[in-house]
Design a protein around this motif. Structure first.
Motif, short mmCIF file in Angstrom:
data_model
loop_
_atom_site.label_atom_id
_atom_site.label_comp_id
_atom_site.label_asym_id
_atom_site.label_seq_id
_atom_site.Cartn_x
_atom_site.Cartn_y
_atom_site.Cartn_z
N LYS A 1 1.90 2.28 -3.34
CA LYS A 1 0.94 3.10 -4.03
C LYS A 1 0.85 3.94 -3.92
O LYS A 1 -0.34 4.48 -4.95
CB LYS A 1 -0.37 1.77 -3.91
CG LYS A 1 -0.72 0.25 -4.70
CD LYS A 1 -1.78 -0.81 -4.12
CE LYS A 1 -1.59 -1.90 -4.44
NZ LYS A 1 -2.55 -2.16 -4.39
N LEU A 2 1.23 4.89 -2.89
CA LEU A 2 0.93 6.12 -1.95
C LEU A 2 1.43 7.07 -3.41
O LEU A 2 2.49 6.58 -3.34
CB LEU A 2 1.15 6.60 -1.77
CG LEU A 2 0.36 5.71 -0.34
CD1 LEU A 2 1.41 5.76 1.67
CD2 LEU A 2 -0.85 5.83 0.64
N GLY B 1 1.30 -0.74 -0.19
CA GLY B 1 0.16 -0.41 -0.22
C GLY B 1 0.72 1.23 0.08
O GLY B 1 0.88 2.25 -0.52
N ALA C 1 -7.93 0.93 4.17
CA ALA C 1 -8.02 0.08 3.91
C ALA C 1 -7.89 -0.61 3.35
O ALA C 1 -7.79 -1.80 2.49
CB ALA C 1 -9.14 1.37 2.35
N GLU C 2 -6.14 -0.46 2.33
CA GLU C 2 -5.67 -1.47 2.15
C GLU C 2 -5.65 -2.77 2.90
O GLU C 2 -5.39 -3.98 2.91
CB GLU C 2 -4.21 -0.80 1.89
CG GLU C 2 -3.42 -1.83 1.21
CD GLU C 2 -3.76 -2.41 -0.25
OE1 GLU C 2 -3.30 -3.80 -1.05
OE2 GLU C 2 -4.05 -1.47 -1.08
N LYS D 1 -5.31 6.58 5.66
CA LYS D 1 -7.32 6.17 5.14
C LYS D 1 -6.44 5.09 4.04
O LYS D 1 -7.39 4.37 4.01
CB LYS D 1 -7.35 7.45 4.45
CG LYS D 1 -8.03 7.97 5.76
CD LYS D 1 -9.13 9.61 5.26
CE LYS D 1 -9.33 10.51 6.17
NZ LYS D 1 -10.14 11.37 5.68
N THR D 2 -5.80 5.43 3.00
CA THR D 2 -4.94 4.60 2.06
C THR D 2 -4.88 2.84 2.28
O THR D 2 -5.44 2.21 2.08
CB THR D 2 -4.22 5.54 0.77
OG1 THR D 2 -5.21 6.37 0.65
CG2 THR D 2 -4.46 4.44 -0.01
N THR E 1 -4.36 11.37 4.67
CA THR E 1 -3.99 10.51 3.60
C THR E 1 -3.81 8.84 3.30
O THR E 1 -4.07 7.97 2.70
CB THR E 1 -3.76 10.92 1.55
OG1 THR E 1 -4.44 12.64 1.68
CG2 THR E 1 -3.99 10.39 0.71
N ALA E 2 -2.68 9.11 3.62
CA ALA E 2 -1.76 7.64 3.39
C ALA E 2 -2.43 6.15 4.73
O ALA E 2 -2.96 6.11 4.31
CB ALA E 2 -0.73 7.84 4.26
#
Length: 171
Positions: free
Chosen positions: A121-122, A118, A167-168, A163-164, A160-161
């Motif tokens: 992918k950021l 993840g 979810a990942e 949250k992402t 942002t990181a």
């Protein structure tokens, strides 16, 4: 209906105070609840002493003794468990594993792999800010200075990181 015995009546009047007293002494509301419950069981089985002047003081004394007995029992249990684990093997038993269970370790490893994937992918700036803050231990202000952006931007990058990545990991 007959009046309850003097100790039971005193217990019913003072139960809230007893809970508060033993919560402060033990540092745990759950332990205090156990002590107060044990106290009720103890006094429900005994006859009120004929020379009892203060049922409330008697309740606190019995409860304190029960609390001390419980603390001693816990210390003995911890010492026994520690000695057993230090010895490792006893009576043909397997040594105590210091590592997590295999399935827990595998699940943690998989979560870590998803987390690292993840991060890759950021967006680049978000990933760098996240690594500097979480891995290198820099404050938001230090990350902002290093990246040449505002502290507010770093806070947004980290949010942002997170949250992402949450979810990942949950996938």
């Amino acid at each position: 209906m007959a009046d309850p015995p003097p100790l039971i009546a005193a217990y019913l009047r003072k139960r809230t105070d007893l809970l508060r007293f033993f919560t402060l002494r033990t540092g745990s509301a759950a332990t205090a609840e156990d002590v107060v419950q044990d106290l009720f069981l103890k006094i429900s089985e005994m006859e009120t002493p004929s020379d009892l002047r203060s049922p409330e003081a008697f309740l606190y004394r019995i409860g304190s003794n029960l609390m001390l007995d419980r603390a001693k029992q816990q210390r003995r249990q911890v010492a026994r468990d520690h000695a057993w684990s230090r010895e490792g093997v006893g009576d043909g038993l397997e040594p105590v594993a210091q590592e997590p269970a295999a399935d827990e370790a595998m699940a943690a490893r998989q979560r870590l792999e998803r987390l690292m994937a993840g991060i890759d992918k950021l967006p680049p700036q978000v990933a760098v800010a996240f690594r500097l803050h979480k891995f290198d231990g820099l404050t938001h202000g230090e990350v902002a200075a290093r990246l040449g952006v505002s502290r507010s931007s770093v806070e947004k990058y980290i949010m942002t990181a997170l949250k992402t990545l949450m979810a990942e990991i949950e996938r």
